[in-house]
Enzyme design. Structure first.
Site, PDB file in Angstrom:
ATOM      1  N   LYS A   1      48.321  -6.421  26.535  1.00  0.00           N
ATOM      2  CA  LYS A   1      47.030  -6.945  26.957  1.00  0.00           C
ATOM      3  C   LYS A   1      46.917  -8.405  26.535  1.00  0.00           C
ATOM      4  O   LYS A   1      47.152  -8.749  25.377  1.00  0.00           O
ATOM      5  CB  LYS A   1      45.887  -6.148  26.331  1.00  0.00           C
ATOM      6  CG  LYS A   1      44.502  -6.701  26.668  1.00  0.00           C
ATOM      7  CD  LYS A   1      43.409  -6.068  25.821  1.00  0.00           C
ATOM      8  CE  LYS A   1      42.057  -6.677  26.133  1.00  0.00           C
ATOM      9  NZ  LYS A   1      40.991  -6.205  25.220  1.00  0.00           N
ATOM     10  N   GLN A   2      46.552  -9.257  27.483  1.00  0.00           N
ATOM     11  CA  GLN A   2      46.420 -10.678  27.181  1.00  0.00           C
ATOM     12  C   GLN A   2      45.319 -11.282  28.032  1.00  0.00           C
ATOM     13  O   GLN A   2      45.044 -10.804  29.144  1.00  0.00           O
ATOM     14  CB  GLN A   2      47.745 -11.399  27.459  1.00  0.00           C
ATOM     15  CG  GLN A   2      47.775 -12.885  27.174  1.00  0.00           C
ATOM     16  CD  GLN A   2      47.378 -13.250  25.765  1.00  0.00           C
ATOM     17  OE1 GLN A   2      46.201 -13.503  25.503  1.00  0.00           O
ATOM     18  NE2 GLN A   2      48.345 -13.258  24.846  1.00  0.00           N
TER      19      GLN A   2
END
Length: 350
Positions: A237-238
């Site tokens: 997740k970014q």
């Protein structure tokens, strides 16, 4: 179905027609119905991990596509319960968080140890659950920005979770300890057959310079993603990149001229494609975050983020506050609009 082009407005042609040249799409390991057979089965992941990853892929409106729509609600710790749930107080009750994920057609719900544990026997068989293992709690004063383990991997396994998640603040003075803690937790999770998801964030005051926030630079977030894949995060997740050139602006670390002259451009899809490339060219799935709720523009912003993620080669979106800080019907509408991007045959890989 959501009118995606209409929501994108003046950006529609640019976002829907762009072609990436730095990393052509055919070089990527793209999401799809056969992703586990085609990509994950080549790794050392145990059969139970593959089965639980398939459980994620097989749930909700995106079932069978290889894309993910996840509802994350750990903000009660990260931002305080009052700040997170006062806009819609029904979400002080964790049951309503899970109900939103179910009604919204999500692949999974991600939340805290106490939140998921309080309703696990009611919901573990109805929707895949992801336990967030660590948090940056905000009651300490003066503020301390660190990730502290709130849960053990075995607790996630015992309550029936298919996945665990954790955050590392890469670039912070505490990051080396966090890397060690999370790497060990992820290895244990894989031993128990659970999928691993890393919130791969940057945190350093020096990453803000001359009015630009390089915490969302493509080159720096790309390196954080590369390290996430290195400790065997199955999904990363970014935040969606908003700028580039962090290494050069701050004047540290190592980079290469081709990163900026050939492999990326100023186009948002090219910036996100560089993130996907750092996920071992897509062998780990990139999911971008939906960000904070800003009110009336949330639906448009969420769809725009989903279009960029999908066209870049990402695996989906993980959107929380934009959904749960609204009446449930509006939250469901927003989640469905995100999913419509991944269901649309008109939104293709750039």
């Amino acid at each position: 179905m959501t009118d995606i082009a209409k929501l994108l407005g003046d950006e529609a042609d640019d976002l829907l027609g762009h072609v990436c040249t730095g990393f052509p799409g055919e070089r990527l390991h793209l999401p799809g119905a056969d992703f586990i057979d085609r990509v994950m089965a080549l790794s050392d992941r145990r059969p139970h991990v593959l089965r639980n990853m398939q459980a994620l892929f097989d749930h909700g409106r995106l079932a069978g596509t290889g894309y993910l729509s996840i509802l994350p609600v750990d903000q009660g710790i990260e931002h305080s319960a009052g700040a997170s749930f006062a806009p819609n107080p029904i979400y002080f009750d964790p049951a309503n968080i899970v109900e939103l994920a179910i009604e919204g057609g999500c692949n999974a719900v991600a939340s805290t140890l106490g939140g998921l544990a309080s309703v696990a026997r009611r919901y573990a068989h109805r929707i895949p659950m992801l336990l967030k293992l660590n948090h940056n709690e905000t009651l300490t004063y003066p503020a301390v920005y660190d990730q502290t383990l709130f849960a053990q991997v075995e607790q996630a396994f015992d309550m029936g979770c298919v996945a665990v998640g954790a955050t590392i603040y890469y670039g912070s003075s505490e990051s080396r300890r966090q890397i060690t803690e999370v790497s060990e937790a992820f290895e244990r999770a894989h031993e128990l057959g659970m999928v691993t998801v890393l919130w791969s964030y940057l945190r350093n005051p020096a990453f803000k310079k001359d009015g630009t926030d390089y915490h969302v630079a493509s080159d720096l977030t790309g390196q954080a993603i590369h390290m996430a894949a290195t400790i065997k995060a199955d999904i990363v997740k970014q935040k969606l990149p908003e700028t580039n050139g962090g290494y050069r602006a701050i004047g540290f670390g190592h980079t290469h001229d081709k990163v900026y002259s050939e492999l990326t451009s100023d186009h948002p899809i090219d910036l996100a494609r560089y993130q996907v490339a750092n996920c071992f060219m897509g062998r780990a799935g990139l999911i971008n975050s939906g960000g904070a709720s800003s009110g009336a523009g949330d639906l448009t912003q969420a769809v725009r983020t989903a279009v960029i993620n999908k066209r870049a080669g990402g695996m989906g979106l993980i959107s929380g506050r934009k959904a749960f800080q609204k009446p449930m019907a509006e939250g469901v509408e927003l989640l469905n609009a995100i999913q419509d991007v991944y269901l649309s045959k008109d939104v293709t890989i750039a």
